[in-house]
Structure formats: C-alpha cells, structure tokens
Design an enzyme around this catalytic site. Structure first.
Site, mmCIF file in Angstrom:
data_model
loop_
_atom_site.group_PDB
_atom_site.id
_atom_site.type_symbol
_atom_site.label_atom_id
_atom_site.label_comp_id
_atom_site.label_asym_id
_atom_site.label_seq_id
_atom_site.Cartn_x
_atom_site.Cartn_y
_atom_site.Cartn_z
ATOM 1 N N SER A 113 20.166 14.190 60.174
ATOM 2 C CA SER A 113 19.039 14.208 59.306
ATOM 3 C C SER A 113 19.096 15.051 58.001
ATOM 4 O O SER A 113 19.555 16.356 58.241
ATOM 5 C CB SER A 113 17.812 14.391 60.195
ATOM 6 O OG SER A 113 16.580 14.918 59.214
ATOM 7 N N TYR A 149 13.399 19.827 67.079
ATOM 8 C CA TYR A 149 13.835 18.589 66.483
ATOM 9 C C TYR A 149 15.088 18.887 65.535
ATOM 10 O O TYR A 149 16.141 18.159 65.938
ATOM 11 C CB TYR A 149 12.867 17.551 65.992
ATOM 12 C CG TYR A 149 13.728 16.291 65.219
ATOM 13 C CD1 TYR A 149 14.262 15.481 65.890
ATOM 14 C CD2 TYR A 149 13.550 16.388 63.730
ATOM 15 C CE1 TYR A 149 14.942 14.307 65.206
ATOM 16 C CE2 TYR A 149 14.260 15.231 63.098
ATOM 17 C CZ TYR A 149 15.013 14.215 64.185
ATOM 18 O OH TYR A 149 15.603 13.372 63.180
ATOM 19 N N LYS A 186 19.372 18.448 65.856
ATOM 20 C CA LYS A 186 20.520 17.637 65.006
ATOM 21 C C LYS A 186 21.438 18.724 64.656
ATOM 22 O O LYS A 186 22.889 18.476 64.524
ATOM 23 C CB LYS A 186 19.781 17.237 63.694
ATOM 24 C CG LYS A 186 18.576 16.033 63.997
ATOM 25 C CD LYS A 186 19.405 14.794 64.397
ATOM 26 C CE LYS A 186 18.424 13.862 65.056
ATOM 27 N NZ LYS A 186 19.188 12.632 65.806
#
Ligand code: NAD
Ligand code: UFG
Length: 370
Positions: free
Chosen positions: A140, A164, A168
C-alpha cells in the site's frame, strides 16, 4: 462452490491461488485473471466479504467460469492451507488476504499483527514446502507515510503511522529477506494508491461492513440514502481547495496491473527478484473534486459537513508511475469520471451491497489463540 480435488493438474492453463479473492480488489482481479485464461483458485475466510461476490465473478466470466474455484479457508489455519497445496499445484500466488481498516488496527493491533503477519508467514512457509515461489503481494501507498514531496517513487523512504501500515511494511521486509535467503523466489510487491470504482457491469464492487472508513464508499452510501452527509476531514491543507489530495485508481485498472505483474513472473528467462511497483495513475484529486465527479455521475447533491483533519492523514500523495509503465508495461486507463460512473452504477444496482447473511465477526486467528 466447494470443489476440493476437482482442480486438475497438468492442464495447460496456469493456476493462480488468490488469497482474499472474495474481497473488493481480489474479486475484480480474479475476474481479469479468468478472462486472461488463467485458472483461479480463491481462498478467503469471508471475514470481510461475501461468497456472493465469487458467484458473480463466475457469472461475469462467462465461458471461463469453469476455471474458477472457491474454498473458505483462513490463512491462519495452516493445516487447511497445507491441504490446498497438497491437492493442487499452484503456479503463482496473489496475496490479497488481510485486514485493512486503519482505525481498527490502532484499537486492535494484535488482531492485525496476528491475522496479517501470521497468515502471510503460513502462506510463505507452505509455498516454500511446495516449491511455489512466485508471489504478488498487496502492499500500500501507506508505507510512504507523509511523503516530503510528490510524486512518490518506489525509492522514497518508508515510514508508517499505524499497525495496519506496519503489517504492510513488515511483510515487504519479510519478502526482501526471503529473496535474500533464496534467490529462487520471484516476488512483486504492489503498492496500491486509492482503489475506487467497480466493474462496469455493476455486478461486483466494494461492500464494506459497518461504517465505511474510506471516502468513496462513504460518498456512495450518502448517495443511496444510507447516510445523511459526508464529513470532509479538513479543508485547511496546503492544496488547491484545502482538502486532501490522493491518487484514485479504478479497480479494473488495478486488476490489470496484477495481470501485468503475474505475466512478468512467467516471462521466459525471468529470474529471481523482489521488485516493488506503485499502482496509481500519477494524478492527484482532492476530496471536493472527487465528490463533484460523483455528483455528476449520480445526478444528486452530496451534503457535506466540514470537520477537522483526520489524525494521521497526509495532505497530498500521488504515485510516480514510471517504473510500472517501463517494467510492467502497464498504465492506468481510467480517469475520475469513469471511476465515479462505475461506482455509482454498482451502488445504484446494489445499494446494500451483497447483503450479508451473517454478522461480521472476524474469525479468531487460530495460530494466535491456540
Ligand atoms: P477486502 O477486505 O475487500 O479484501 C480482503 C479479503 O481478505 C477479504 O475478503 C477478507 O475476508 C479476506 N481475509 C482477511 N483475512 C483473512 C485470512 N486470515 N484468511 C483468509 N482470508 C482473509 O480488502 P481489499 O480492499 O480488497 O484489499 C485487498 C488487499 O489490498 C488487502 O491486503 C489490503 O490491505 C490491500 N490494500 C487495499 C487498499 C484499499 O484501499 N482497498 C489500499 C492498499 C492496499
Ligand atoms: N475523507 C474524508 N471523509 C471521509 C473519508 C475520507 O474527507 O469520510 C478524506 C480523507 O481525509 C483523505 C481522502 O478523503 O483526504 C481519502 O481518504 P481514504 O480514507 O479514502 O483514503 P486514504 O488515502 O486515507 O487511505 C487509503 C486506505 C489505506 C491505504 C491508503 C493508500 O484507507 O489503507 O489509501 O493506499 F493505505
């Protein structure tokens, strides 16, 4: 839809395992893979998706529907994953499965680390055992944090602001370590910017559970009357109109970006690597510009309320697309008008999404709780 052992080996079509393939991006990508002639085996625990999405992918695939298989599998359940690989040889894996709500990750970091990291480690371990070493991973633009300049190139320093985002970043690093240890791996990390829109048929699209975190699903729910107004988070950014600027990308373009990535992995003579590519359009659009495009598409006014900035948001981010264009031969085709048109088409045909039968309960992560 569960056909355990019916996926046959030795078929000329290449077989791609798509984790999280019932979700928003995974369903669009699975459809493009089928249309490109691949066999697609989706696994998903349905924690944030409905198997109705998979059924519709099959319908949209027409004559290629026979190449689609779905299994309800949780990546944290390593035994089930192992059984998948024993029953079927996979030529490559596209790994979408993961939890993705930034706010929830701040409130429940262990859930995110457990689901996203343990799930990925299980997948990589089983892939290693079965000598399946071609992987495309959903990363992302969140890994760029608050970039000092735009557009972001893939060499920018990485800086994440929430659990979050850290999942990644950690998975990207694990991929780099995996390749350093075994150069037989061929890994492509795709850093998505802001995926929006839906398949032009209006049969598949984004269907978030609960209150949407992201701009376009929220706008869409205001347009269909599910929410009274959109809260705009900040109008005092140093941007054209004071609202945040992002690189919105049509989900169908994003899906074709994955086909380009998979094709790179299969290119004759291609060797081990761990490469990273931005998938964006290279154009920035403000919140108000996006709302205006959606209003044009739906023919309705979206009531707005201006509020303060959302913590952790950057003012402006968009992608440099040069590397993906040069090395993947891929470029986004659609602009914000098509994104808004297709999002509205999906929303107006499916105002309540796929309509869930079950309550949203994240499957407890077995690897963590046992
Ligand atoms: P999504 O929630 O619609 O899809 C993810 C899917 O993974 C869901 O269907 C969910 O049920 C499944 N899943 C989650 N944990 C699982 C597990 N342990 N085992 C099996 N299945 C599991 O999200 P999406 O928007 O399609 O995103 C796909 C991927 O792209 C995610 O990894 C996400 O972090 C990443 N991504 C998304 C965006 C975005 O804005 N949508 C941006 C950048 C990156
Ligand atoms: N916004 C609003 N109101 C809302 C929702 C969003 O004004 O109700 C604004 C945000 O402040 C931001 C813009 O709309 O300026 C876009 O916000 P999104 O939440 O749609 O997208 P983000 O860029 O903040 O984050 C998304 C995903 C992340 C991912 C990132 C980059 O949520 O997981 O894109 O891919 F990492």
């Amino acid at each position: 839809m569960n056909h355990w052992a019916s996926v046959t080996n030795g078929h000329s079509a290449r077989t791609i395992l798509v984790t999280g393939g019932a979700g928003y991006i995974g369903s669009h990508c699975s459809l493009q893979l089928l249309l490109a002639g691949y066999k697609v085996v989706i696994i998903d625990n349905l924690s944030n998706a409905s198997d109705e999405a998979v059924r519709r992918v099959g319908d949209l695939a027409g004559k290629y529907k026979k190449n689609l298989y779905f299994y309800k599998v949780d990546l944290c359940d390593k035994e089930s994953l192992e059984r998948m690989f024993l029953a079927q040889r996979f030529d490559a894996v596209i790994h979408f499965a993961g939890l993705k709500a930034v706010g929830e990750s701040v409130a429940k970091p262990l859930l995110y680390y457990c689901n996203n990291l343990v799930g990925t480690l299980n997948l990589m371990d089983v892939m290693t055992k079965h000598n399946c070493k071609k992987l495309v991973f959903s990363s992302s633009a969140t890994v760029y944090g608050q970039p000092k300049t735009v557009p972001c190139t893939e060499t920018f320093p990485l800086d994440v602001l929430n659990p979050y985002g850290r999942t990644k970043l950690y998975i990207e690093q694990i991929c780099r370590d995996l390749y350093a240890a075994d150069t037989g791996w061929q890994i492509i990390l795709l850093r998505y910017f802001n995926p929006v829109g839906a398949h032009p048929s209006g049969h598949i699209g984004e269907d978030p559970r609960g209150i949407p975190n992201n701009l376009m699903p929220f706008v869409q729910q205001v347009a269909v009357g599910r929410r009274p107004e959109l809260t705009v988070f900040g109008n005092d950014y140093p941007t054209r109109d004071g609202t945040g600027v992002r690189d919105y990308i049509h989900v169908v373009d994003l899906a074709t970006g994955h086909i380009a990535a998979v094709e790179k992995l299969f290119k004759s003579g291609s060797t081990g690597a761990c490469d990273v590519y931005n998938l964006g359009t290279g154009r920035g659009t403000s919140v108000l510009e996006m709302v205006a495009a959606f209003e044009k598409a739906c023919g309705k006014k979206i009531p707005l309320k201006i509020a303060g900035r959302r913590p952790g948001d950057c003012s402006e981010i968009y992608a440099s697309t040069e590397k993906a264009e040069k090395e993947l031969g891929w470029k986004a085709r659609y602009g914000i008008d098509e994104m808004a048109r297709d999002q509205w088409n999906w929303a107006s045909k499916n105002p309540y999404g796929y309509v869930y039968e079950e309550e949203n309960n994240h499957t407890e992560c077995k690897a963590y709780s046992n």
